[in-house]
Design a protein around this motif. Structure first.
Motif: not given
Length: 93
Positions: A65-93
């Motif tokens: 749940h993020m718009n592209i503007a938020d994505a660009w400002s919050n996700l600078r590196t591949v690691g940022d993307l991995v951490e964001a995804l890991r956080t979402l996956m933890a909430k689902v499980s």
């Protein structure tokens, strides 16, 4: 980033998805993508990022749940993307 089996698999999955999605759009050597790689260095535009996020949602059964503007400002590196995804996956499980 701490290395666990799950984390390493997630990093590999995200990098593989980026390689697939970036394809010809990037001038960077796709073999050199690491968690420190800046997303902007991959030549991804906002549409590419949206498609990448969609691919990762589908592969991991999560909703990002993020718009592209938020994505660009919050996700600078591949690691940022991995951490964001890991956080979402933890909430689902």
């Amino acid at each position: 980033m701490e290395g666990t089996g799950v984390s390493d698999k997630l990093v590999e999955e995200v990098i593989a998805t980026i390689r697939k999605r970036a394809g010809a759009a990037t001038s960077a050597d796709c073999e050199e993508i690491t968690v420190a790689t800046e997303l902007t260095s991959l030549g991804l535009d906002s549409l590419d990022l949206a498609d990448l996020l969609w691919d990762l949602e589908e592969a991991n059964n999560v909703e990002i749940h993020m718009n592209i503007a938020d994505a660009w400002s919050n996700l600078r590196t591949v690691g940022d993307l991995v951490e964001a995804l890991r956080t979402l996956m933890a909430k689902v499980s």
